[in-house]
Scaffold this active site. Structure first.
Site, PDB file in Angstrom:
ATOM      1  N   ASN A  87       0.883  -1.161   0.000  1.00  0.00           N
ATOM      2  CA  ASN A  87       0.000   0.000   0.000  1.00  0.00           C
ATOM      3  C   ASN A  87       0.920   1.210   0.000  1.00  0.00           C
ATOM      4  O   ASN A  87       1.497   1.548   1.029  1.00  0.00           O
ATOM      5  CB  ASN A  87      -0.896  -0.020   1.243  1.00  0.00           C
ATOM      6  CG  ASN A  87      -1.747   1.239   1.361  1.00  0.00           C
ATOM      7  OD1 ASN A  87      -1.739   2.081   0.471  1.00  0.00           O
ATOM      8  ND2 ASN A  87      -2.468   1.369   2.461  1.00  0.00           N
ATOM      9  N   TRP A  88       1.043   1.810  -1.162  1.00  0.00           N
ATOM     10  CA  TRP A  88       2.003   2.920  -1.297  1.00  0.00           C
ATOM     11  C   TRP A  88       1.507   4.201  -0.626  1.00  0.00           C
ATOM     12  O   TRP A  88       2.264   5.154  -0.468  1.00  0.00           O
ATOM     13  CB  TRP A  88       2.289   3.185  -2.780  1.00  0.00           C
ATOM     14  CG  TRP A  88       3.092   2.101  -3.461  1.00  0.00           C
ATOM     15  CD1 TRP A  88       3.413   0.860  -2.967  1.00  0.00           C
ATOM     16  CD2 TRP A  88       3.679   2.167  -4.774  1.00  0.00           C
ATOM     17  NE1 TRP A  88       4.161   0.162  -3.895  1.00  0.00           N
ATOM     18  CE2 TRP A  88       4.339   0.933  -5.013  1.00  0.00           C
ATOM     19  CE3 TRP A  88       3.709   3.146  -5.775  1.00  0.00           C
ATOM     20  CZ2 TRP A  88       5.019   0.662  -6.200  1.00  0.00           C
ATOM     21  CZ3 TRP A  88       4.378   2.871  -6.962  1.00  0.00           C
ATOM     22  CH2 TRP A  88       5.033   1.644  -7.165  1.00  0.00           C
ATOM     23  N   LYS A  89       0.220   4.244  -0.277  1.00  0.00           N
ATOM     24  CA  LYS A  89      -0.387   5.429   0.347  1.00  0.00           C
ATOM     25  C   LYS A  89      -0.125   6.672  -0.518  1.00  0.00           C
ATOM     26  O   LYS A  89      -0.089   6.541  -1.739  1.00  0.00           O
ATOM     27  CB  LYS A  89       0.103   5.573   1.784  1.00  0.00           C
ATOM     28  CG  LYS A  89      -0.135   4.276   2.589  1.00  0.00           C
ATOM     29  CD  LYS A  89       0.043   4.411   4.074  1.00  0.00           C
ATOM     30  CE  LYS A  89      -0.240   3.072   4.743  1.00  0.00           C
ATOM     31  NZ  LYS A  89      -0.169   3.132   6.199  1.00  0.00           N
ATOM     32  N   HIS A 111      -9.621   1.127   4.693  1.00  0.00           N
ATOM     33  CA  HIS A 111      -8.368   1.336   5.430  1.00  0.00           C
ATOM     34  C   HIS A 111      -8.620   2.298   6.594  1.00  0.00           C
ATOM     35  O   HIS A 111      -9.409   3.236   6.470  1.00  0.00           O
ATOM     36  CB  HIS A 111      -7.296   1.895   4.493  1.00  0.00           C
ATOM     37  CG  HIS A 111      -5.919   1.836   5.090  1.00  0.00           C
ATOM     38  ND1 HIS A 111      -5.489   2.760   6.012  1.00  0.00           N
ATOM     39  CD2 HIS A 111      -4.914   0.954   4.933  1.00  0.00           C
ATOM     40  CE1 HIS A 111      -4.256   2.441   6.382  1.00  0.00           C
ATOM     41  NE2 HIS A 111      -3.879   1.350   5.748  1.00  0.00           N
ATOM     42  N   GLU A 141      -6.969   4.688   7.639  1.00  0.00           N
ATOM     43  CA  GLU A 141      -6.717   6.100   7.316  1.00  0.00           C
ATOM     44  C   GLU A 141      -7.931   6.711   6.627  1.00  0.00           C
ATOM     45  O   GLU A 141      -8.259   7.887   6.836  1.00  0.00           O
ATOM     46  CB  GLU A 141      -5.439   6.208   6.463  1.00  0.00           C
ATOM     47  CG  GLU A 141      -4.205   5.970   7.332  1.00  0.00           C
ATOM     48  CD  GLU A 141      -3.018   5.371   6.610  1.00  0.00           C
ATOM     49  OE1 GLU A 141      -2.964   5.417   5.366  1.00  0.00           O
ATOM     50  OE2 GLU A 141      -2.117   4.840   7.311  1.00  0.00           O
ATOM     51  N   GLU A 165      -5.486  -5.025  10.224  1.00  0.00           N
ATOM     52  CA  GLU A 165      -4.475  -4.007  10.475  1.00  0.00           C
ATOM     53  C   GLU A 165      -4.757  -3.299  11.803  1.00  0.00           C
ATOM     54  O   GLU A 165      -5.551  -2.342  11.839  1.00  0.00           O
ATOM     55  CB  GLU A 165      -4.478  -2.968   9.344  1.00  0.00           C
ATOM     56  CG  GLU A 165      -4.148  -3.544   7.986  1.00  0.00           C
ATOM     57  CD  GLU A 165      -3.527  -2.499   7.073  1.00  0.00           C
ATOM     58  OE1 GLU A 165      -2.477  -2.803   6.496  1.00  0.00           O
ATOM     59  OE2 GLU A 165      -4.063  -1.382   6.953  1.00  0.00           O
ATOM     60  N   GLY A 183       2.535   2.086  10.834  1.00  0.00           N
ATOM     61  CA  GLY A 183       3.505   3.171  10.726  1.00  0.00           C
ATOM     62  C   GLY A 183       4.195   3.505  12.031  1.00  0.00           C
ATOM     63  O   GLY A 183       4.871   4.531  12.140  1.00  0.00           O
ATOM     64  N   SER A 215       3.389  -2.353  10.200  1.00  0.00           N
ATOM     65  CA  SER A 215       4.844  -2.448  10.427  1.00  0.00           C
ATOM     66  C   SER A 215       5.411  -3.818  10.053  1.00  0.00           C
ATOM     67  O   SER A 215       6.352  -4.301  10.681  1.00  0.00           O
ATOM     68  CB  SER A 215       5.192  -2.095  11.876  1.00  0.00           C
ATOM     69  OG  SER A 215       4.812  -0.747  12.155  1.00  0.00           O
ATOM     70  N   GLY A 264       2.877  -1.137   4.190  1.00  0.00           N
ATOM     71  CA  GLY A 264       3.007   0.280   3.899  1.00  0.00           C
ATOM     72  C   GLY A 264       4.464   0.646   3.649  1.00  0.00           C
ATOM     73  O   GLY A 264       5.005   0.441   2.568  1.00  0.00           O
ATOM     74  N   GLY A 265       5.115   1.169   4.679  1.00  0.00           N
ATOM     75  CA  GLY A 265       6.476   1.698   4.547  1.00  0.00           C
ATOM     76  C   GLY A 265       7.454   0.781   3.821  1.00  0.00           C
ATOM     77  O   GLY A 265       8.195   1.230   2.932  1.00  0.00           O
TER      78      GLY A 265
HETATM   79  P1  13P Z   1       2.998   0.233   7.634  1.00  0.00           P
HETATM   80  O1  13P Z   1       3.495  -1.054   7.009  1.00  0.00           O
HETATM   81  O2  13P Z   1       3.739   1.423   7.171  1.00  0.00           O
HETATM   82  O3  13P Z   1       2.854   0.110   9.104  1.00  0.00           O
HETATM   83  O4  13P Z   1       1.493   0.436   7.049  1.00  0.00           O
HETATM   84  C1  13P Z   1       0.604  -0.597   7.133  1.00  0.00           C
HETATM   85  C2  13P Z   1      -0.602  -0.219   6.356  1.00  0.00           C
HETATM   86  O5  13P Z   1      -1.353   0.654   6.738  1.00  0.00           O
HETATM   87  C3  13P Z   1      -0.855  -0.934   5.104  1.00  0.00           C
HETATM   88  O6  13P Z   1      -2.122  -0.664   4.615  1.00  0.00           O
END
Ligand code: 13P
Length: 248
Positions: free
Chosen positions: A10-12, A95, A97, A167, A173, A213, A234-235
């Site tokens: 998930n590149w956000k 998600h 967010e 999640e 994050g 994470s 994500g990251g």
């Molecule tokens: P991180 O891997 O950066 O914690 O993000 C997880 C995430 O929200 C994937 O959708």
């Protein structure tokens, strides 16, 4: 029936179109693995160049958001048929967010799941609890409620094609990962809920990811758990580490 592993980035809101193409090139050889579904869920503006950049590889493209109407006066929005036509396979829905920053509730999320299926997209439906709910011990009830609402009116055949991402918000994050046992506990609870809402065959087929994470160091242990079929990352999806997670 063994479930096929699915590792999705998930590149956000990261990577301009040219940066996105460069990242595809960097990851191309690192994410080769025909035994795993590899997905890049990318910002809307990156979809067209990323679809082009991954042509001929094992990578599938996902989107991060859309609106539930097919077309019309919805300034700034993108529809599911637009995503489908652009070459998108997966779509992240619900998600935390989007729930927390953009106020998406389970009624909208449920409509999005149904629309995605109707348009031929495969949803990655996210759920998960806050730190307060984790500490209060009520996270199981919370997640059961999220999934029950989000899947209202969704058929068993559709759920067999669904991906659910667990999640925990406190692990997104933050560098704080759920332990493999904590993640397994919730992923199993989700599978049991699907058996309750549908049937055993549907529960056996639905794929459940862990996200929060996840990285090259902890992926193998998380993925070794019987009810964790993949990861939503994500990251660590924005760097070479993603290849190690795909091949963990
Ligand atoms: P991180 O891997 O950066 O914690 O993000 C997880 C995430 O929200 C994937 O959708």
């Amino acid at each position: 029936m063994a479930r096929r592993r699915i590792i999705a980035g998930n590149w956000k809101m990261n990577k301009t179109p040219s940066e996105a193409v460069a990242l595809c090139a960097e990851l191309k050889d690192l994410v080769k693995n025909d035994a795993v579904d590899v997905v890049y869920c990318v910002p809307a503006i990156d979809i067209v160049p990323v679809v082009e950049a991954v042509k001929g590889t094992n990578v599938l493209v996902g989107a991060e958001n859309f609106y539930i109407e097919d077309k019309g006066a919805f300034t700034g929005e993108i529809s599911a048929p637009m995503l489908k036509d652009a070459g998108v396979t997966y779509i992240i829905i619900g998600h935390s967010e989007r729930r927390d920053i953009f106020g998406e509730n389970d009624i909208l999320i449920n409509a999005k799941v149904k629309k995605a299926f109707a348009a031929g997209l495969k949803p990655i439906l996210c759920c998960g609890e806050s730190l307060a709910l984790r500490k209060a011990g009520t996270y199981t009830a919370w997640i059961r409620r999220q999934i029950t609402w989000d899947l209202d009116g969704v058929t068993a055949d559709q759920v067999k094609d669904l991906v659910i991402a667990y999640e925990p918000i406190w692990a997104i994050g933050t560098g704080e990962t759920a332990t493999a046992d904590q993640a397994q506990e919730v992923c199993k609870m989700i599978r049991d809920l699907i058996a309750e809402l549908y049937d055993a065959a549907t529960a056996e087929a639905v794929r459940i990811q862990y996200g929060g994470s996840m990285n090259a160091g902890n992926a193998a242990e998380l993925l070794s758990k019987p009810d964790i079929d993949g990861g939503l990352i994500g990251g660590a999806s924005l760097k070479a580490d993603f290849g190690q997670i795909v091949n963990a």
